[in-house]
Design an enzyme around this catalytic site. Structure first.
Site, mmCIF file in Angstrom:
data_model
loop_
_atom_site.group_PDB
_atom_site.id
_atom_site.type_symbol
_atom_site.label_atom_id
_atom_site.label_comp_id
_atom_site.label_asym_id
_atom_site.label_seq_id
_atom_site.Cartn_x
_atom_site.Cartn_y
_atom_site.Cartn_z
ATOM 1 N N PRO A 2 0.805 -1.217 0.000
ATOM 2 C CA PRO A 2 0.000 0.000 0.000
ATOM 3 C C PRO A 2 0.838 1.268 0.000
ATOM 4 O O PRO A 2 1.709 1.453 0.849
ATOM 5 C CB PRO A 2 -0.824 -0.117 1.283
ATOM 6 C CG PRO A 2 -0.098 -1.073 2.139
ATOM 7 C CD PRO A 2 0.648 -1.991 1.229
ATOM 8 N N GLU A 3 0.602 2.088 -0.979
ATOM 9 C CA GLU A 3 1.160 3.442 -0.989
ATOM 10 C C GLU A 3 -0.025 4.378 -0.806
ATOM 11 O O GLU A 3 -1.107 3.938 -0.424
ATOM 12 C CB GLU A 3 1.946 3.681 -2.285
ATOM 13 C CG GLU A 3 3.104 2.684 -2.414
ATOM 14 C CD GLU A 3 3.993 2.906 -3.642
ATOM 15 O OE1 GLU A 3 4.074 4.037 -4.119
ATOM 16 O OE2 GLU A 3 4.587 1.918 -4.108
ATOM 17 N N LYS A 61 1.277 7.673 4.125
ATOM 18 C CA LYS A 61 0.825 6.296 4.281
ATOM 19 C C LYS A 61 0.326 6.009 5.691
ATOM 20 O O LYS A 61 -0.010 4.866 6.002
ATOM 21 C CB LYS A 61 1.970 5.336 3.946
ATOM 22 C CG LYS A 61 2.532 5.529 2.538
ATOM 23 C CD LYS A 61 3.784 4.706 2.331
ATOM 24 C CE LYS A 61 4.622 5.269 1.204
ATOM 25 N NZ LYS A 61 5.941 4.622 1.115
ATOM 26 N N HIS A 95 -3.866 -14.203 9.685
ATOM 27 C CA HIS A 95 -2.914 -13.230 10.213
ATOM 28 C C HIS A 95 -3.609 -12.099 10.959
ATOM 29 O O HIS A 95 -3.116 -10.983 10.995
ATOM 30 C CB HIS A 95 -2.040 -12.689 9.085
ATOM 31 C CG HIS A 95 -1.292 -13.769 8.364
ATOM 32 N ND1 HIS A 95 -0.282 -14.496 8.967
ATOM 33 C CD2 HIS A 95 -1.416 -14.280 7.125
ATOM 34 C CE1 HIS A 95 0.182 -15.397 8.111
ATOM 35 N NE2 HIS A 95 -0.492 -15.297 6.987
ATOM 36 N N ARG A 114 3.061 -9.832 7.283
ATOM 37 C CA ARG A 114 4.490 -9.628 7.549
ATOM 38 C C ARG A 114 4.796 -8.747 8.750
ATOM 39 O O ARG A 114 5.942 -8.629 9.147
ATOM 40 C CB ARG A 114 5.167 -9.066 6.301
ATOM 41 C CG ARG A 114 5.359 -10.152 5.257
ATOM 42 C CD ARG A 114 6.055 -9.619 4.042
ATOM 43 N NE ARG A 114 5.192 -9.764 2.892
ATOM 44 C CZ ARG A 114 5.542 -9.445 1.649
ATOM 45 N NH1 ARG A 114 6.721 -8.938 1.407
ATOM 46 N NH2 ARG A 114 4.720 -9.616 0.667
ATOM 47 N N ARG A 156 19.512 18.796 -2.424
ATOM 48 C CA ARG A 156 20.007 17.494 -1.997
ATOM 49 C C ARG A 156 20.899 16.837 -3.038
ATOM 50 O O ARG A 156 20.617 16.872 -4.231
ATOM 51 C CB ARG A 156 18.835 16.564 -1.717
ATOM 52 C CG ARG A 156 18.051 17.017 -0.528
ATOM 53 C CD ARG A 156 17.432 15.838 0.123
ATOM 54 N NE ARG A 156 16.785 16.256 1.350
ATOM 55 C CZ ARG A 156 16.552 15.442 2.352
ATOM 56 N NH1 ARG A 156 16.903 14.189 2.270
ATOM 57 N NH2 ARG A 156 15.973 15.876 3.429
ATOM 58 N N ARG A 266 16.206 -3.258 -3.009
ATOM 59 C CA ARG A 266 14.960 -3.472 -3.725
ATOM 60 C C ARG A 266 15.202 -3.172 -5.192
ATOM 61 O O ARG A 266 16.323 -2.916 -5.593
ATOM 62 C CB ARG A 266 13.819 -2.655 -3.149
ATOM 63 C CG ARG A 266 14.072 -1.192 -3.048
ATOM 64 C CD ARG A 266 13.433 -0.641 -1.814
ATOM 65 N NE ARG A 266 13.963 -1.335 -0.650
ATOM 66 C CZ ARG A 266 13.617 -1.075 0.593
ATOM 67 N NH1 ARG A 266 12.738 -0.155 0.835
ATOM 68 N NH2 ARG A 266 14.155 -1.721 1.582
#
Length: 284
Positions: A2-3, A61, A95, A114, A156, A266
């Site tokens: 989920p974003e 989020k 779960h 998780r 940055r 990732r």
DNA sequence: ACTACGTCCTGCTTGC
DNA sequence: TGCAAGCAGGACGTAG
């Protein structure tokens, strides 16, 4: 995973189904999802039991449910978290981690395989939990400051993808939408913020909003049922992704196979032609 | 203040 | 067939 758009769908579901209800009981079935509630599962349950849920809010989020005590239940879905609204008689999910009994013919369940996600009571956090004061406004927030974002990005040295994933600069963007937005803006994720033009930042921000809006348009419509489910309400992942997960597939703009590289443990997906890698600069 | 990396979790997939 | 490694990844703690 989920974003922002997925979390917003969940928020809307909570708004429709649990706001206004009284919590008549709380059952913590696994301690890990309440690890951020330092005083422990029993304290968590005690602070929520007997309270009425006054709203369902979101920043990036993070979700929170303001309570009539002035506290709030603050939550994050992590990788695999779900908020389900179920009849009490429904079999417990494998779960299931936390159950909230309500003065309603259904209960609210936090389910998380998780357990990267979690819940905590934020003291006095009804308006904005102190725990997430460091989280930047998200790009769907009417008070998001585009100019400030541009200024911060361009100060940055990190690559633009890293910056997009930094929740203190812009919140709600995860790996999937970052890759999609960069593809739309034709920018390689390693392009340092320092060397981006203002126009580049404007485009990447427009890209972020475009992918989020299209996800929301698809996911935000299908949850009329008495059921709030990140995965069930989704269809997000079968919507057409242009870059994320498309390794080897032709870029829809130029036909070049989408590339995949490992990044921060990732994956990053991009078109090597539309999104050229920045040339290394010689040190002086 | 900024930057980068390791860690936490479980279950599905891949490889030997 | 069986087992282990690989992979998914958001947020945070820590070290530089």
């Amino acid at each position: 995973m989920p974003e922002l758009p997925e979390v917003e769908v969940v928020r809307r579901g909570l708004d429709a189904h649990v706001v206004g209800h009284l919590v008549t009981g709380v059952e913590v079935l696994h301690p890990r999802p309440v690890r951020r509630h330092v005083a422990g599962p029993d304290d968590f349950a005690a602070l929520v039991t007997g309270r009425r849920i006054l709203g369902a809010r979101r920043r990036g989020k993070y979700l929170w449910l303001p309570l009539d005590s002035g506290d709030a239940v603050l939550g994050h879905l992590g990788m695999s978290g779900q908020m389900l609204v179920q009849p009490p008689a429904a079999i417990d999910e494998r779960h299931l981690r936390v159950r909230f009994r309500l003065d309603a013919p259904y209960e609210l369940r936090f389910v998380d395989q998780r357990m990267f996600g979690g819940l905590a009571v934020s003291h006095g956090g009804a308006e904005l939990p102190a725990e997430i004061a460091h989280i930047a406004r998200d790009p769907m927030d009417p008070d998001f400051d585009d100019d400030l974002f541009s200024v911060r990005v361009r100060k940055r040295a990190s690559g633009i993808k890293r910056i997009l994933l930094d929740q203190t600069v812009i919140s709600g963007v995860g790996n999937i939408y970052a890759d999609e937005a960069l593809w739309l803006a034709r920018l390689h994720g390693d392009r340092p913020g320092l060397r981006l033009h203002r126009k580049d930042v404007v485009e990447v921000l427009a890209g972020v909003r475009a992918v989020m809006q299209s996800a929301l348009a698809q996911g935000g419509t299908s949850f009329d049922a008495l059921y709030v489910d990140v995965n069930g309400a989704s269809g997000y992942f079968d919507r057409s992704l242009q870059a994320y997960g498309q390794e080897g597939q032709p870029c829809s703009r130029c036909g070049t196979p989408i590339a995949r590289v490992s990044f921060m443990n990732r994956s990053s997906y991009f078109c090597p032609v539309c999104q050229p890698k920045p040339r290394a600069r010689r040190a002086r």
